[in-house]
Enzyme design. Structure first.
Site, short mmCIF file in Angstrom:
data_model
loop_
_atom_site.label_atom_id
_atom_site.label_comp_id
_atom_site.label_asym_id
_atom_site.label_seq_id
_atom_site.Cartn_x
_atom_site.Cartn_y
_atom_site.Cartn_z
N HIS A 1 -5.01 7.08 -4.77
CA HIS A 1 -4.06 5.99 -4.95
C HIS A 1 -3.21 6.25 -6.20
CE1 HIS A 1 -2.40 2.07 -4.25
NE2 HIS A 1 -2.42 1.87 -5.56
N ASP B 1 -8.41 6.36 -1.11
CA ASP B 1 -7.69 5.18 -1.59
C ASP B 1 -8.23 3.95 -0.86
OD1 ASP B 1 -5.86 3.24 -2.29
OD2 ASP B 1 -4.11 4.25 -1.45
N SER C 1 2.45 1.00 -3.64
CA SER C 1 1.32 0.10 -3.91
C SER C 1 1.74 -1.37 -3.77
CB SER C 1 0.77 0.42 -5.30
OG SER C 1 -0.45 -0.20 -5.51
#
Ligand SMILES: *[C@@H]1O[C@H](CO)[C@@H](O)[C@H](O)[C@H]1NC(C)=O
Ligand SMILES: *[C@@H]1O[C@H](CO)[C@@H](O)[C@H](O)[C@H]1NC(C)=O
Ligand SMILES: *[C@@H]1O[C@H](CO)[C@@H](O)[C@H](O)[C@H]1NC(C)=O
Length: 401
Positions: free
Chosen positions: A371, A341, A189
């Site tokens: 995600h 996501d 991320s």
């Protein structure tokens, strides 16, 4: 009594509203994903509420929830785990105990958390790093870089760079028995953003060129230019990470000025003089047909913001803004993207751009993925998909590092 019933009814409706989400029925472990998502929705509702009441800042609740998952360093029969500092940056080290004649590979793992929260101490990251060290007999170094909004860009990046450069010194590598030719940087991320930027900057630095053998980006955030790409629209409400929460939190890395967050939410934050950068993130050019669906490319509206935020046009925030000659120098790359996501398209575009530039890329697109899936690879909220991504991650390292 009636008042209580009214309140109860109100909260039921509120709860039902917030639990209701457009999660595709066919997603694996539907109810678990739904519960994870509802938890996130409730956290975000509370964050909005408490902020408007002046009780706490929007980000505080997320910082608190993530900090609840922090662990102490615990060694086991195979690895010594210690919290220490390297070059004044707090790190958790995973050092294999087995005697080994050979030098070991090393992985520098940069955790995610929207630049505002999270730590290598979190159970999910600790278990990922522990398992990697254990299964592959490698050294893992996980830094805690400074977080926004207290320390905005480029603090986090500077910490990561300084840690990596410190670790790459011959005498430090020798101290940990690390093979200088087998070093990988990896991150998830926002940690994926930092990983991509650190790798680009080191490759551009004659002193560090070719010192990183590989990079791994798990559902990375790679640009702050266009927040209405197809995945940002399709998964605007999650599951798990909504567009609003992602923008409100990660925007703090650039500035704590609410005007900027508002503009990014409207996708009209890019200044007119940055028009030439749009081509690097033009999803119409780089997204495989399959993901375009019925979306029609519209240019972000430029020049609406009065104040200027130089970080917006900086490739050290948005590594997708690097040009092809910068990209072609990059090392072997493993990218995991998840279908469900908002950041899916950041990763997909980087895959295309790196491949166009001739960089060897392994890409796994996880059809069932959400995600942060790897953060759900530990109890009590584990998802099978998190475990599977973790396995793929370890296997790729085993075969490529
Ligand atoms: C330590 O390594 C052995 C041999 O590889 C393995 O069987 C065992 O599960 C490892 N221990 C832990 C705690 O992972
Ligand atoms: C984006 O790509 C499309 C399709 O190639 C093209 O028509 C459009 O002009 C591009 N826009 C920008 C700003 O690069
Ligand atoms: C790519 O970007 C670098 C750094 O900004 C610059 O020095 C170089 O001239 C650019 N190359 C091309 C082909 O635009």
């Amino acid at each position: 009594m009636e008042y209580k019933a009214l309140c109860f009814g109100f909260f039921c409706i509120l709860f039902a509203y917030y639990v209701y989400i457009p999660i595709p029925e066919n997603i694996e472990e539907y109810w678990k994903v739904r519960i994870i998502h509802a938890g996130m929705e409730i956290a975000s509702l509370m964050a909005t509420l408490f902020e408007s009441m002046g009780l706490m800042k929007f980000e505080d609740i997320f910082v608190m929830i993530m900090a609840l998952q922090n662990t102490m360093p615990v060694s086991d029969e195979n690895i010594t785990v210690i919290d220490t500092e390297l070059s004044d940056i707090p790190v958790r080290l995973y050092l294999p105990k087995r005697n080994s004649e050979r030098q070991r590979p090393a992985i520098i793992f940069i955790h995610g958390g929207t630049f505002t929260a999270g730590s290598f101490k979190m159970h999910c990251f600790d278990s990922l790093n522990r398992e990697t060290a254990n299964k592959l007999d490698v050294v893992v170094v996980a830094p805690d870089y400074r977080l926004a909004p207290q320390y905005p860009f480029p603090a986090a990046l500077e910490d990561c760079i300084s840690l990596v450069k410190f670790f790459l010194q011959e005498k430090v590598l020798a101290q940990y028995g690390v093979d200088p030719a087998r070093i990988c940087i990896s991150g998830d991320s926002s940690g994926g953003a930092l990983t991509a930027v650190v790798t680009q900057l080191l490759q551009d630095d004659p002193e560090y060129k070719n010192k990183i053998k590989a990079q791994i980006l798990l559902y990375p955030a790679l640009q702050a230019i266009d927040t209405l790409m197809p995945s940002y629209q399709e998964y605007e409400h999650g599951p798990f990470l909504s567009r609003k929460v992602a923008i409100m939190l990660s925007c703090l890395y650039l500035s704590d000025d609410k005007q900027l967050a508002k503009a990014i939410l409207k996708n009209n934050h890019v200044p007119e003089e940055s028009r030439h950068l749009l081509k690097f993130v033009n999803w119409s050019d780089f997204l495989p047909e399959k993901y375009k669906k019925n979306y029609v490319y519209t240019e972000p509206v430029l020049g609406k913001l009065k104040a200027s935020y130089p970080a917006l046009a900086d490739s050290r925030v948005s590594p997708l803004l690097a040009n092809d000659s910068q990209l072609q120098r990059l090392p072997s790359t493993y990218i995991v993207t998840c279908e469900h996501d908002i950041l899916r398209d950041d990763g997909l575009i980087y895959v295309t751009r790196l491949r166009n530039a001739g960089v060897p890329v392994t890409h796994d697109h996880i059809e069932d993925g959400i995600h942060g899936a790897v953060s759900f690879a530990t109890s009590p909220f584990y998802l099978q998909i998190g475990l599977r991504i973790k396995e793929k991650y370890i296997r790729w390292l085993e075969e490529n590092l």
